[in-house]
Enzyme design. Structure first.
Site, PDB file in Angstrom:
ATOM      1  N   HIS A 121     -25.646 -11.310   2.004  1.00  0.00           N
ATOM      2  CA  HIS A 121     -26.651 -11.995   1.174  1.00  0.00           C
ATOM      3  C   HIS A 121     -26.750 -11.230  -0.149  1.00  0.00           C
ATOM      4  O   HIS A 121     -26.498 -10.017  -0.193  1.00  0.00           O
ATOM      5  CB  HIS A 121     -27.974 -11.936   1.940  1.00  0.00           C
ATOM      6  CG  HIS A 121     -29.119 -12.672   1.333  1.00  0.00           C
ATOM      7  ND1 HIS A 121     -29.860 -12.169   0.296  1.00  0.00           N
ATOM      8  CD2 HIS A 121     -29.675 -13.872   1.644  1.00  0.00           C
ATOM      9  CE1 HIS A 121     -30.830 -13.030  -0.004  1.00  0.00           C
ATOM     10  NE2 HIS A 121     -30.736 -14.071   0.786  1.00  0.00           N
ATOM     11  N   ASP A 198     -28.676  -4.928   7.349  1.00  0.00           N
ATOM     12  CA  ASP A 198     -29.564  -6.000   6.913  1.00  0.00           C
ATOM     13  C   ASP A 198     -29.871  -6.841   8.146  1.00  0.00           C
ATOM     14  O   ASP A 198     -29.020  -7.603   8.616  1.00  0.00           O
ATOM     15  CB  ASP A 198     -28.843  -6.829   5.831  1.00  0.00           C
ATOM     16  CG  ASP A 198     -29.650  -8.046   5.403  1.00  0.00           C
ATOM     17  OD1 ASP A 198     -30.654  -8.369   6.061  1.00  0.00           O
ATOM     18  OD2 ASP A 198     -29.261  -8.678   4.404  1.00  0.00           O
ATOM     19  N   GLN A 201     -31.582 -11.784   9.283  1.00  0.00           N
ATOM     20  CA  GLN A 201     -31.272 -12.867  10.228  1.00  0.00           C
ATOM     21  C   GLN A 201     -31.089 -12.326  11.632  1.00  0.00           C
ATOM     22  O   GLN A 201     -31.280 -13.055  12.611  1.00  0.00           O
ATOM     23  CB  GLN A 201     -29.978 -13.600   9.808  1.00  0.00           C
ATOM     24  CG  GLN A 201     -30.043 -14.275   8.466  1.00  0.00           C
ATOM     25  CD  GLN A 201     -31.022 -15.447   8.422  1.00  0.00           C
ATOM     26  OE1 GLN A 201     -31.327 -16.064   9.442  1.00  0.00           O
ATOM     27  NE2 GLN A 201     -31.518 -15.748   7.239  1.00  0.00           N
ATOM     28  N   LYS A 224     -39.174 -14.207   8.788  1.00  0.00           N
ATOM     29  CA  LYS A 224     -38.085 -14.831   9.554  1.00  0.00           C
ATOM     30  C   LYS A 224     -38.242 -14.529  11.043  1.00  0.00           C
ATOM     31  O   LYS A 224     -37.404 -14.892  11.852  1.00  0.00           O
ATOM     32  CB  LYS A 224     -36.735 -14.332   9.043  1.00  0.00           C
ATOM     33  CG  LYS A 224     -36.449 -14.798   7.602  1.00  0.00           C
ATOM     34  CD  LYS A 224     -35.095 -14.362   7.140  1.00  0.00           C
ATOM     35  CE  LYS A 224     -34.930 -14.380   5.651  1.00  0.00           C
ATOM     36  NZ  LYS A 224     -34.666 -15.704   5.099  1.00  0.00           N
ATOM     37  N   CYS A 362     -27.648 -17.982  -1.250  1.00  0.00           N
ATOM     38  CA  CYS A 362     -27.712 -16.583  -1.722  1.00  0.00           C
ATOM     39  C   CYS A 362     -26.514 -15.779  -1.233  1.00  0.00           C
ATOM     40  O   CYS A 362     -26.647 -14.594  -0.894  1.00  0.00           O
ATOM     41  CB  CYS A 362     -29.004 -15.899  -1.285  1.00  0.00           C
ATOM     42  SG  CYS A 362     -30.440 -16.599  -2.064  1.00  0.00           S
TER      43      CYS A 362
HETATM   44  C1  LIG Z   1     -29.223 -11.914   5.548  1.00  0.00           C
HETATM   45  C2  LIG Z   1     -30.384 -11.896   4.595  1.00  0.00           C
HETATM   46  N1  LIG Z   1     -30.651 -10.795   3.899  1.00  0.00           N
HETATM   47  C3  LIG Z   1     -31.688 -10.717   3.062  1.00  0.00           C
HETATM   48  C4  LIG Z   1     -32.525 -11.783   2.858  1.00  0.00           C
HETATM   49  C5  LIG Z   1     -33.675 -11.661   1.913  1.00  0.00           C
HETATM   50  O1  LIG Z   1     -34.878 -11.744   2.607  1.00  0.00           O
HETATM   51  P1  LIG Z   1     -36.272 -11.857   1.818  1.00  0.00           P
HETATM   52  O2  LIG Z   1     -36.125 -13.040   0.907  1.00  0.00           O
HETATM   53  O3  LIG Z   1     -37.270 -12.084   2.899  1.00  0.00           O
HETATM   54  O4  LIG Z   1     -36.459 -10.594   1.081  1.00  0.00           O
HETATM   55  C6  LIG Z   1     -32.288 -12.972   3.537  1.00  0.00           C
HETATM   56  C7  LIG Z   1     -33.125 -14.166   3.311  1.00  0.00           C
HETATM   57  O5  LIG Z   1     -32.688 -15.268   3.424  1.00  0.00           O
HETATM   58  C8  LIG Z   1     -31.191 -13.030   4.447  1.00  0.00           C
HETATM   59  O6  LIG Z   1     -30.933 -14.138   5.141  1.00  0.00           O
END
Ligand SMILES: Cc1ncc(COP(=O)(O)O)c(C=O)c1O
Length: 404
Positions: A121, A198, A201, A224, A362
């Site tokens: 992401h 990370d 998900q 999430k 993203c």
């Molecule tokens: C794999 C991953 N990393 C990071 C993020 C960023 O999360 P946040 O927008 O809650 O900071 C997301 C959000 O969709 C994600 O799916």
């Protein structure tokens, strides 16, 4: 067949009673919230509201106790060795910005390398880029193999270059693919790297035991995981957190300030400048209590059954091209309709009250590597029902008919 009772699980979420016409397949963007999470936030504002850590009065002491109890809850959830290893952030993105800023100059020196995968992401790409060039640090990327997973042979070659940091997603948000995170982290550790995961998900797929996993930092977002927006967690092993330079300066994170210099408080306060999201942390603790009532293996098996049902139906609709390999997905199916822009398909589904995402999710570099404009993403959660899969397949068949 899983013995998971999805209908009973769904009853905990008032959203569905209030939106009976909608099929919500956008949980990868944000999950719906159970009543007990909503109640916990509401109760804080209605009964307890007060700032933490600074009041001489009892209300503030109660708010502080509730906020710090939320930290204890997260510590237990991840099995962290100490409560000071849990830093509250506004989410995964904020956690990565703290990491990228905080590791430059302290851990990372000019000529060092950071290794990420092609499935990341933007939150695990852009914060590094903001600092890499000016600090002379190189960002390397593990390419994809034909199964759209990290190419493990190339990974070994890139590890031989001795990256200081290996930072990987547990689950791809764009495709749903579950990375072989255990063996990848082990290999990174064997190569001497600091490891970051990370978990945005992944945390709803498998909660890590951070003392068993070879992971030095783990980040996730409350929203999430059935929790509120605006609250997240940066877990770090104490010795690594202590090396992080604070991204934000201000109140509560200092031990002493003069106009010449400041010295910082001990962890976790050192990395939590300003008034935190108190109600959000309390809501996250309620979300953790909520999800721990259920058997994660049953939930994952149930989601797998929804995915199989969906995949079987997709194969009957001409022109659809799934990018996700369902057997390696945590609950997402991303697909394309040959020759059509993903937005058009998502728009037609929206007209049928089916909430999905379209675009590059993203993860623009991933879609550039695949030479695709993006995909339509269907993200399934344990509150989704087999009947909703059928409705979605019917809507997809009708939409593809129109577009073709
Ligand atoms: C794999 C991953 N990393 C990071 C993020 C960023 O999360 P946040 O927008 O809650 O900071 C997301 C959000 O969709 C994600 O799916």
């Amino acid at each position: 067949m899983s013995s998971f009772d999805a209908l009973a699980f769904r009853q905990f979420f008032p959203f569905f009673n209030n939106n009976p016409d909608w099929v919500y397949l956008d949980t990868a963007a944000t999950s719906q919230k159970p009543q007990q999470v909503i109640d916990a936030e509401l109760a804080f504002y209605q009964r307890q509201n007060s700032n933490v850590h600074r009041g001489a009065h009892q209300l503030s002491q109660h708010a502080t106790a509730a906020f710090e109890a939320a930290r204890d809850k997260v510590q237990q959830f991840l099995n962290a060795a100490s409560r000071s290893e849990i830093i509250f952030t506004s989410g995964t993105t904020a956690a990565f910005n703290q990491l990228a800023f905080g590791l430059m100059d302290t851990v990372l020196k000019p000529g060092d390398r950071i290794l990420i995968s092609a499935l990341e992401h933007h939150a695990n790409i852009v914060p590094w880029q903001l600092h890499c060039q000016s600090h002379g640090v190189q960002l390397d990327v593990i390419p994809l193999d034909p199964q759209l997973m990290p190419d493990l042979d190339v990974y070994q070659q890139l590890l031989a270059l001795k990256p200081k940091i290996v930072s990987l997603t547990q689950v791809s948000n764009a495709l749903g693919h579950i990375l072989p995170i255990g063996s990848m982290l082990q290999a990174a550790k064997a190569a001497g790297a600091i490891t970051i995961v990370d978990g945005a998900q992944g945390v709803s797929w498998q909660v890590p035991d951070v003392q068993l996993w070879p992971v030095d930092f783990y980040c996730f977002s409350g929203h999430k995981l059935y929790g509120p927006t605006g609250i997240g967690v940066l877990y770090g092993k104490q010795r690594y957190l202590e090396q992080l330079k604070p991204l934000l300066g201000g109140g509560e994170m200092i031990s002493d300030v003069s106009f010449q210099r400041s010295s910082f408080a001990a962890l976790p306060a050192r990395l939590e400048a300003g008034t935190p999201n108190i109600a959000g942390a309390i809501g996250l603790a309620a979300a953790i209590d909520f999800i721990r009532q259920f058997d994660a293996r049953q939930i994952n098996q149930y989601k797998g059954e929804l995915l199989q049902q969906f995949a079987a139906g997709l194969s009957q609709i001409p022109g659809l091209r799934p990018l996700t390999r369902v057997e390696q997905s945590a609950g997402i199916v991303s697909l394309q309709l040959a020759g059509e822009h993903p937005n058009d398909l998502a728009m037609l589904l929206n007209e049928q009250k089916i909430a999905v995402r379209a675009g590059s999710h993203c993860a623009m570099p991933l879609f550039a590597a695949l030479q695709l404009p993006g995909a339509v993403r269907f993200a399934f959660a344990p509150y989704n029902l087999p009947a909703e899969v059928d409705v979605t397949l019917q809507a997809l068949a009708a939409a593809t008919e129109i577009l073709r």
